[in-house]
Design an enzyme around this catalytic site. Structure first.
Site, PDB file in Angstrom:
ATOM      1  N   HIS A 208       7.696  -2.170   2.270  1.00  0.00           N
ATOM      2  CA  HIS A 208       7.301  -0.768   2.064  1.00  0.00           C
ATOM      3  C   HIS A 208       8.491   0.149   1.742  1.00  0.00           C
ATOM      4  CE1 HIS A 208       3.572  -2.179   3.511  1.00  0.00           C
ATOM      5  NE2 HIS A 208       3.745  -1.972   4.800  1.00  0.00           N
TER       6      HIS A 208
ATOM      7  N   HIS B 179       0.814  -1.218   0.000  1.00  0.00           N
ATOM      8  CA  HIS B 179       0.000   0.000   0.000  1.00  0.00           C
ATOM      9  C   HIS B 179       0.850   1.271   0.000  1.00  0.00           C
ATOM     10  CE1 HIS B 179       0.390  -0.412   4.400  1.00  0.00           C
ATOM     11  NE2 HIS B 179       0.184   0.883   4.446  1.00  0.00           N
TER      12      HIS B 179
HETATM   13  P1  NDP Z   1      -7.002 -10.926  10.433  1.00  0.00           P
HETATM   14  O1  NDP Z   1      -6.103 -11.624  11.391  1.00  0.00           O
HETATM   15  O2  NDP Z   1      -7.998  -9.975  10.967  1.00  0.00           O
HETATM   16  O3  NDP Z   1      -7.663 -12.063   9.538  1.00  0.00           O
HETATM   17  C1  NDP Z   1      -8.667 -11.803   8.575  1.00  0.00           C
HETATM   18  C2  NDP Z   1      -9.686 -12.910   8.655  1.00  0.00           C
HETATM   19  O4  NDP Z   1      -9.062 -14.137   8.292  1.00  0.00           O
HETATM   20  C3  NDP Z   1     -10.217 -13.137  10.056  1.00  0.00           C
HETATM   21  O5  NDP Z   1     -11.325 -12.321  10.325  1.00  0.00           O
HETATM   22  C4  NDP Z   1     -10.564 -14.590  10.037  1.00  0.00           C
HETATM   23  O6  NDP Z   1     -11.864 -14.743   9.488  1.00  0.00           O
HETATM   24  C5  NDP Z   1      -9.592 -15.206   9.064  1.00  0.00           C
HETATM   25  N1  NDP Z   1      -8.496 -15.878   9.766  1.00  0.00           N
HETATM   26  C6  NDP Z   1      -7.822 -15.461  10.853  1.00  0.00           C
HETATM   27  N2  NDP Z   1      -6.872 -16.345  11.198  1.00  0.00           N
HETATM   28  C7  NDP Z   1      -6.959 -17.338  10.308  1.00  0.00           C
HETATM   29  C8  NDP Z   1      -6.245 -18.551  10.115  1.00  0.00           C
HETATM   30  N3  NDP Z   1      -5.242 -18.900  10.924  1.00  0.00           N
HETATM   31  N4  NDP Z   1      -6.591 -19.337   9.091  1.00  0.00           N
HETATM   32  C9  NDP Z   1      -7.591 -18.989   8.260  1.00  0.00           C
HETATM   33  N5  NDP Z   1      -8.303 -17.853   8.399  1.00  0.00           N
HETATM   34  C10 NDP Z   1      -7.984 -17.047   9.394  1.00  0.00           C
HETATM   35  O7  NDP Z   1      -6.068 -10.232   9.354  1.00  0.00           O
HETATM   36  P2  NDP Z   1      -6.085  -8.748   8.843  1.00  0.00           P
HETATM   37  O8  NDP Z   1      -7.433  -8.403   8.396  1.00  0.00           O
HETATM   38  O9  NDP Z   1      -5.409  -7.891   9.825  1.00  0.00           O
HETATM   39  O10 NDP Z   1      -5.102  -8.860   7.593  1.00  0.00           O
HETATM   40  C11 NDP Z   1      -5.444  -9.542   6.400  1.00  0.00           C
HETATM   41  C12 NDP Z   1      -4.228  -9.551   5.488  1.00  0.00           C
HETATM   42  O11 NDP Z   1      -3.846  -8.215   5.216  1.00  0.00           O
HETATM   43  C13 NDP Z   1      -3.006 -10.204   6.112  1.00  0.00           C
HETATM   44  O12 NDP Z   1      -2.303 -10.868   5.113  1.00  0.00           O
HETATM   45  C14 NDP Z   1      -2.210  -9.023   6.652  1.00  0.00           C
HETATM   46  O13 NDP Z   1      -0.833  -9.305   6.697  1.00  0.00           O
HETATM   47  C15 NDP Z   1      -2.510  -7.967   5.625  1.00  0.00           C
HETATM   48  N6  NDP Z   1      -2.415  -6.598   6.123  1.00  0.00           N
HETATM   49  C16 NDP Z   1      -3.179  -6.192   7.202  1.00  0.00           C
HETATM   50  C17 NDP Z   1      -3.118  -4.891   7.641  1.00  0.00           C
HETATM   51  C18 NDP Z   1      -3.961  -4.417   8.778  1.00  0.00           C
HETATM   52  O14 NDP Z   1      -3.866  -3.243   9.124  1.00  0.00           O
HETATM   53  N7  NDP Z   1      -4.780  -5.245   9.395  1.00  0.00           N
HETATM   54  C19 NDP Z   1      -2.215  -3.905   6.976  1.00  0.00           C
HETATM   55  C20 NDP Z   1      -1.492  -4.430   5.860  1.00  0.00           C
HETATM   56  C21 NDP Z   1      -1.601  -5.728   5.464  1.00  0.00           C
HETATM   57  P3  NDP Z   1     -12.809 -15.968   9.797  1.00  0.00           P
HETATM   58  O15 NDP Z   1     -12.342 -16.631  11.036  1.00  0.00           O
HETATM   59  O16 NDP Z   1     -14.162 -15.345   9.917  1.00  0.00           O
HETATM   60  O17 NDP Z   1     -12.679 -16.824   8.587  1.00  0.00           O
END
Ligand code: NDP
Length: 481
Positions: free
Chosen positions: A249, A187
């Site tokens: 980044h 980003h």
């Molecule tokens: P989360 O940890 O919030 O995970 C997103 C969703 O994935 C969860 O709500 C969950 O949904 C599912 N999840 C969580 N853990 C697992 C697991 N072990 N296996 C399978 N599904 C899982 O991540 P983020 O939203 O923070 O980030 C998403 C992506 O974006 C990542 O790759 C992160 O590195 C990247 N990112 C995030 C940023 C941020 O600010 N958050 C910034 C930049 C990049 P459910 O259980 O409902 O399926």
């Protein structure tokens, strides 16, 4: 080499996998709202969230719109938000079960059955932990791929944790998705000041003229955060600051800053130059690294009590090409520091001896955050009868110069670029490989891979400028305060 894609203008569904997560709530749904209300989304459009959690429709809508704030006192905001809510929905399903993806496909087909023309475009966003990227991209391709329009896959970071694992993930996804369909997000490439680097350099011959080792002494690219790990200690401890923000980044910012002039502004021409630049950077050497860890980091319950993970790092990169030979590029980032800011600071060489010895060096400073700004630090005659020299700044503060301009968030810019089919601000496969080659050896050293003794980071106080020794480290590379 990805071919140029056309803009998606109609009949589109955007599927966000991981819609229950942090990224979706904080950035993606708010960014899509901005694009929606500014008329940048195709028509008709629907945004379908997908994740395992069972969430009621109302609850989901509340969750993903909670971070959308009225930017001013826009009277249309409430109505536009209500209208936006009407294009959002949520489907619960697993990430590893083909039948769940078939179900999702039927859901999308039902939406698409109302289209006036046969075109059916689908954009898939992997807002998920990277452990499931390959599996989910395979399931999207095998069960939810549109056969009557454009398909685009947006992949979040991290892609791999070193060169080998990154290549494995890239190849895993490439089995199902072509390079032109794949948009790897960093980003930082969507930030206004980073997008401005090309026009600043190549639309101003005066600036192109000093952009080299004849004039530049050193460059610092800095990302300072005032907060610590804040509940993400588990993730952070396995990554460390270099992997978290420097390898991706700051390295991306460096490549746009220093690349040669592209032949045209076509995405492939821009990315070609970035790749060439990255390939001219040898792997970072251990002696060109300063590591720190803030006091209090080990108190995080998710962090092992003897952790040697760096929360601060300064890495010096060298570019083996005629333009930049001998100029140190210092990429530094840290948590729990005394300020929040991201900037590029280009420090010029001393003025020729004999007239104004001892004056400050001129600097070009580009502030990415907070508040976009560009400063040129210069020496001028002290105003008035005094004939001495004073250091001052020519300032371009975006808020003051363009008070009415809307500066979009990076995710807004990049999601729009995906719709336009513009890959110029995304990370191509060979570019990712070149960037990992630069950092993998020091990451293996700081990880203590293959029995190597892990370096011990120097401790620094929470809220300080970073580890003691920082100024001496910078001075070693010619940085003058
Ligand atoms: P989360 O940890 O919030 O995970 C997103 C969703 O994935 C969860 O709500 C969950 O949904 C599912 N999840 C969580 N853990 C697992 C697991 N072990 N296996 C399978 N599904 C899982 O991540 P983020 O939203 O923070 O980030 C998403 C992506 O974006 C990542 O790759 C992160 O590195 C990247 N990112 C995030 C940023 C941020 O600010 N958050 C910034 C930049 C990049 P459910 O259980 O409902 O399926």
């Amino acid at each position: 080499m990805p071919k140029v894609l056309s803009q998606i203008a109609k009949n589109t569904v955007i599927v966000i996998a991981g819609a229950s997560g942090d990224l979706a709530k904080k950035f993606l749904y708010p960014a899509l709202f901005t694009l929606y209300r500014r008329g940048f989304l195709p028509q008709p459009v629907k945004i379908v969230g997908y994740a395992r959690s069972k969430i009621e429709h109302e609850k989901f809508i509340e969750q993903v719109t909670a971070n959308i704030k009225n930017p001013g006192d826009d009277p249309n905001f409430v109505a536009e938000l209500e209208s936006y809510k009407g294009i959002l929905s949520y489907v619960a399903g697993s990430y590893d079960d083909g039948a769940a993806f078939d179900e999702l496909n039927r859901y999308l087909e039902n939406i698409e059955s109302s289209y006036q023309s046969p075109e059916r475009n689908r954009i898939f966003y992997l807002a998920l932990p990277s452990t499931v990227f390959v599996e989910v991209s395979r399931n999207f391709k095998e069960h939810v791929y549109s056969t009557a329009g454009s398909n685009r896959l947006i992949v979040e970071k991290p892609i791999g944790s070193d060169l080998e694992s990154a290549l494995e993930m890239v190849q895993g996804i490439a089995e199902f998705w072509s390079e032109e369909e794949t948009f790897r997000i960093d980003h930082y490439l969507g930030k206004e000041i980073v997008k401005n680097l090309l026009p600043l350099r190549f639309a101003n011959s005066i600036i192109s003229g000093f952009w080299d080792s004849d004039r530049v002494s050193n460059v610092q690219i800095t990302l300072n955060e005032s907060f610590g790990t804040e509940g993400r200690g588990g993730y952070f401890d396995s990554a460390g600051i270099i992997r978290d923000v420097i390898q991706n980044h700051l390295c991306q910012v460096l490549s746009v800053l220093t690349m040669e002039r592209p032949v045209t502004l076509a995405p492939a021409d821009i990315v070609d130059e970035k790749v060439k630049l990255l390939r001219a950077i040898p792997p970072v050497k251990n002696e060109d690294v300063l590591l720190g860890q803030y006091i209090g980091y080990l108190d995080d319950p998710e962090v092992p009590e003897d952790s040697k993970t760096a929360t601060y790092a300064a890495n010096v990169l060298w570019i083996n090409n005629p333009r930049w030979e001998g100029v140190p590029f210092i990429l530094k980032a840290g948590k729990a520091l005394n300020e929040d800011n991201v900037e590029i600071r280009m420090q010029f060489k001393n003025s020729t001896k004999g007239l104004y010895d001892g004056v400050a060096r001129s600097e070009l400073i580009m502030r990415l955050e907070p508040g976009e700004a560009i400063f040129l630090k210069l020496n001028i005659k002290t105003p008035g009868f005094d004939s001495g020299v004073t250091t001052t700044e020519l300032k371009l503060n975006y808020k003051e110069t363009f008070p009415d301009a809307f500066i979009p968030d990076a995710y807004e810019v990049l999601l729009r670029d995906v719709l336009k089919g513009d890959h110029s601000s995304f990370v191509r496969d060979d570019e990712l490989e070149a960037a990992w080659k630069v950092f993998t050896p020091i990451l293996h050293w700081t990880d203590g891979k293959d029995g190597v003794t892990r370096p011990v980071p120097t401790q620094y106080a929470f809220g300080s400028r970073g580890p003691e020794g920082l100024d001496d480290f910078l001075a070693k590379y010619g940085v003058k305060a």
